[in-house]
Enzyme design. Structure first.
Site, PDB file in Angstrom:
ATOM      1  N   TYR A  58      26.370 -56.588 -21.575  1.00 36.18           N
ATOM      2  CA  TYR A  58      25.583 -55.679 -22.419  1.00 36.18           C
ATOM      3  C   TYR A  58      26.481 -54.530 -22.866  1.00 36.18           C
ATOM      4  O   TYR A  58      26.827 -53.654 -22.081  1.00 36.18           O
ATOM      5  CB  TYR A  58      24.392 -55.111 -21.663  1.00 36.18           C
ATOM      6  CG  TYR A  58      23.311 -56.096 -21.284  1.00 36.18           C
ATOM      7  CD1 TYR A  58      23.247 -57.367 -21.853  1.00 36.18           C
ATOM      8  CD2 TYR A  58      22.328 -55.746 -20.365  1.00 36.18           C
ATOM      9  CE1 TYR A  58      22.253 -58.254 -21.502  1.00 36.18           C
ATOM     10  CE2 TYR A  58      21.315 -56.629 -20.015  1.00 36.18           C
ATOM     11  CZ  TYR A  58      21.282 -57.877 -20.576  1.00 36.18           C
ATOM     12  OH  TYR A  58      20.284 -58.758 -20.225  1.00 36.18           O
ATOM     13  N   LEU A 211       7.132 -57.370 -24.085  1.00 40.68           N
ATOM     14  CA  LEU A 211       6.607 -56.865 -25.362  1.00 40.68           C
ATOM     15  C   LEU A 211       7.281 -57.559 -26.538  1.00 40.68           C
ATOM     16  O   LEU A 211       7.218 -57.080 -27.668  1.00 40.68           O
ATOM     17  CB  LEU A 211       6.801 -55.345 -25.451  1.00 40.68           C
ATOM     18  CG  LEU A 211       6.030 -54.528 -24.405  1.00 40.68           C
ATOM     19  CD1 LEU A 211       6.308 -53.049 -24.573  1.00 40.68           C
ATOM     20  CD2 LEU A 211       4.534 -54.807 -24.486  1.00 40.68           C
ATOM     21  N   ARG A 213      10.364 -57.819 -27.507  1.00 45.99           N
ATOM     22  CA  ARG A 213      11.324 -56.950 -28.193  1.00 45.99           C
ATOM     23  C   ARG A 213      10.640 -55.941 -29.121  1.00 45.99           C
ATOM     24  O   ARG A 213      11.116 -55.647 -30.205  1.00 45.99           O
ATOM     25  CB  ARG A 213      12.337 -57.800 -28.961  1.00 45.99           C
ATOM     26  CG  ARG A 213      13.152 -58.689 -28.035  1.00 45.99           C
ATOM     27  CD  ARG A 213      13.863 -59.816 -28.738  1.00 45.99           C
ATOM     28  NE  ARG A 213      14.604 -60.605 -27.761  1.00 45.99           N
ATOM     29  CZ  ARG A 213      14.062 -61.559 -26.998  1.00 45.99           C
ATOM     30  NH1 ARG A 213      12.781 -61.849 -27.116  1.00 45.99           N
ATOM     31  NH2 ARG A 213      14.791 -62.217 -26.121  1.00 45.99           N
ATOM     32  N   GLY A 214       9.507 -55.466 -28.653  1.00 39.41           N
ATOM     33  CA  GLY A 214       8.774 -54.458 -29.408  1.00 39.41           C
ATOM     34  C   GLY A 214       7.762 -55.024 -30.382  1.00 39.41           C
ATOM     35  O   GLY A 214       6.927 -54.286 -30.912  1.00 39.41           O
ATOM     36  N   SER A 217       4.312 -54.420 -29.124  1.00 44.69           N
ATOM     37  CA  SER A 217       4.165 -53.104 -28.488  1.00 44.69           C
ATOM     38  C   SER A 217       3.068 -52.268 -29.128  1.00 44.69           C
ATOM     39  O   SER A 217       2.606 -51.282 -28.555  1.00 44.69           O
ATOM     40  CB  SER A 217       5.481 -52.333 -28.574  1.00 44.69           C
ATOM     41  OG  SER A 217       5.769 -51.999 -29.935  1.00 44.69           O
TER      42      SER A 217
END
Length: 334
Positions: A58, A211, A213-214, A217
């Site tokens: 990452y 979620l 990746r949003g 959300s």
């Protein structure tokens, strides 16, 4: 401080019922604020979150260095409660490209040595290859992690994004604490074969992408402009008609959330929590505001009527588009 806890399988540690996935603080979702990222990790620890998840690839080590800094600057008691889960094996190039996986035993030990240094710790709590290396039997990769366990550098063996057959082979080689894999209202592929296998073997699931990746959300809009280095700019679920279809699902979920006095994100996370005590959702909050919202899911109780309404609003397989671009899906076991 939250007192909600769960255990990573029959062999793993007790952890907070929600973990913090730190990837977005370093990679794949555009710019992140370093100071806010560290403050968010501190706030998570203060709230009783114990599980911090990262990968050595990452940001090419950036995320591990970030977590290391957050731990060094946290109060001693908070630092000592942290349990760190690390994924390894993904090969990168200086342009940020992906060059496959490396699960060879020598590589496993090499990756671990660098992670321990970047994190500033003497052991990693859960260690796992991010994706199966097709050139190396999983028994060899898991065997190398087991050697690190024997030497005290790793506490528990984990798996990531593998299918039921690989899970069984790995579990026959060494005790497996948990499988990390995507699981959410709109990513339910594990329910057919993978989840039954983990439950049969006493392996927990740490669920990322709760979620999506949003996307679910409640904060993502169809007119949002994504940076070129944001993974979602290339994700099938965020494209054109797929995006509008998926946001329609979110609006159906929003109506249920409002009746519960909860946010869409809290309801989506609470749904994952409701799927079993063996599942620990990882929330990818990059700010203290989003973290606080996510932690509110622990106070949302979904009864049978709520769950039935959610299933009707967002049926299994309702999402439009794969969760990764085609070239990446080719490397994911199903």
């Amino acid at each position: 401080m939250t007192t909600h806890t769960r255990t990573l399988g029959s062999t793993g540690p007790q952890v907070s019922a929600l973990g913090l996935g730190c990837m977005g603080m370093s990679a794949l979702y555009g710019e992140a604020d370093r100071a806010e990222s560290i403050a968010t990790i501190h706030a998570a620890l203060e709230a009783g979150v114990t599980l911090l998840d990262t990968g050595d690839f990452y940001g090419m080590g950036h995320n591990e260095l970030l977590i290391g800094e957050a731990l060094r600057t946290a109060p001693t008691a908070r630092r000592e409660q942290a349990l760190i889960s690390v994924k390894f094996g993904a090969l990168r190039d200086p342009d940020g490209g992906w060059a496959g996986q490396d699960g060879r035993p020598a590589a496993v030990k090499n990756f671990a040595a660098y992670s321990l240094q970047r994190l500033g710790v003497d052991h990693i709590d859960v260690y796992r290859i991010a994706r199966l290396d097709p050139a190396v039997p999983i028994e060899e990769t898991v065997g190398a992690i087991t050697e690190l366990v024997d030497k005290g550098y790793v506490r528990h063996v984990g798996l990531s994004e593998v299918g039921a057959e690989t899970i069984r082979r790995a579990a026959a080689t060494a005790p497996i604490a948990d499988l990390q894999i995507e699981y959410s209202l709109i990513s339910r592929g594990i329910e057919a074969e993978i989840l039954p296998a983990t439950r049969e073997l006493g392996i927990a699931v740490t669920a990322y992408g709760v979620l999506s990746r949003g996307l679910i959300s409640g904060h993502f809009t169809s007119d949002r402009q994504l940076a070129a280095d944001d993974f979602r700019a290339h994700s099938p679920r965020f494209q054109g008609e797929n995006l509008q279809h998926n946001l329609n699902l979110v609006e159906a979920l929003r109506r249920i959330a409002e009746r519960k006095g909860a946010s869409v994100a809290q309801t989506a996370i609470a749904w994952v929590l409701s799927r079993g005590e063996d599942i620990v959702p990882l929330v990818g909050a990059r700010t203290r505001e989003r973290l606080a919202e996510s932690l509110g899911a622990l106070e949302v109780t979904l009864d049978a009527a709520d769950l039935a309404a959610i299933e009707e609003a967002v049926p299994a397989d309702a999402a439009a588009g794969d969760r990764y671009p085609a070239e990446q899906m080719a490397h994911v076991e199903r």
